[in-house]
Design an enzyme around this catalytic site. Sequence first.
Site, mmCIF file in Angstrom:
data_model
loop_
_atom_site.group_PDB
_atom_site.id
_atom_site.type_symbol
_atom_site.label_atom_id
_atom_site.label_comp_id
_atom_site.label_asym_id
_atom_site.label_seq_id
_atom_site.Cartn_x
_atom_site.Cartn_y
_atom_site.Cartn_z
ATOM 1 C CE1 TYR A 117 -6.109 1.689 72.719
ATOM 2 C CE2 TYR A 117 -7.804 2.094 70.975
ATOM 3 C CZ TYR A 117 -7.125 1.220 71.970
ATOM 4 O OH TYR A 117 -7.585 -0.049 72.142
ATOM 5 C CG HIS A 127 -0.750 -3.139 75.919
ATOM 6 N ND1 HIS A 127 -1.205 -3.476 74.625
ATOM 7 C CD2 HIS A 127 -0.270 -3.891 76.649
ATOM 8 C CE1 HIS A 127 -0.846 -4.705 74.500
ATOM 9 N NE2 HIS A 127 -0.390 -5.235 75.607
#
Length: 142
Positions: free
Chosen positions: A22, A99
């Site tokens: 991430y 995302h």
Amino acid sequence: MKIGIINGPNLNLLGLREPTIYGQEGFETILKALEARYPTHTFVYFQSNIEGELINAVQDMALRQGCAGILLNAGGYTHTSVALHDAIKAVSVPVLEIHLSQVAAREEFRHTSLMGVACRGTISGFGKDSYRLGVEAVVSSL
Ligand code: DQA
């Protein structure tokens, strides 16, 4: 143009949470960069780990705050939430599914998005740039 950004569960831990997937930046940094890049647009930001609060935020940004579009990274609720799907369907403001990671290349349970079919489109896999690309989509096509 007013653009809503909603982040779901565990995205408050960006920068700390699985940084190889991430990234190393917290969302405050990502948001500041968006604000600097798009000075003529206003960003309304909300994050919660609680499903119902995400639903309230979709309704609020769409119906009361007058957002032209909403970027929604619902985190794990992407793959489970009928209620978020219904909230997106309930408002006419376009919602984009966002995302950081490329969910289609990850575990099989991430391949299903219950929200996706209710969204205007999906941007997945470009790290923090997924948000910037979402802004571009809102600004250029809506
Ligand atoms: C995520 C992908 C989801 O599968 C996961 O549950 C997240 C983050 C992403 O931004 O890549 O929390 O939405």
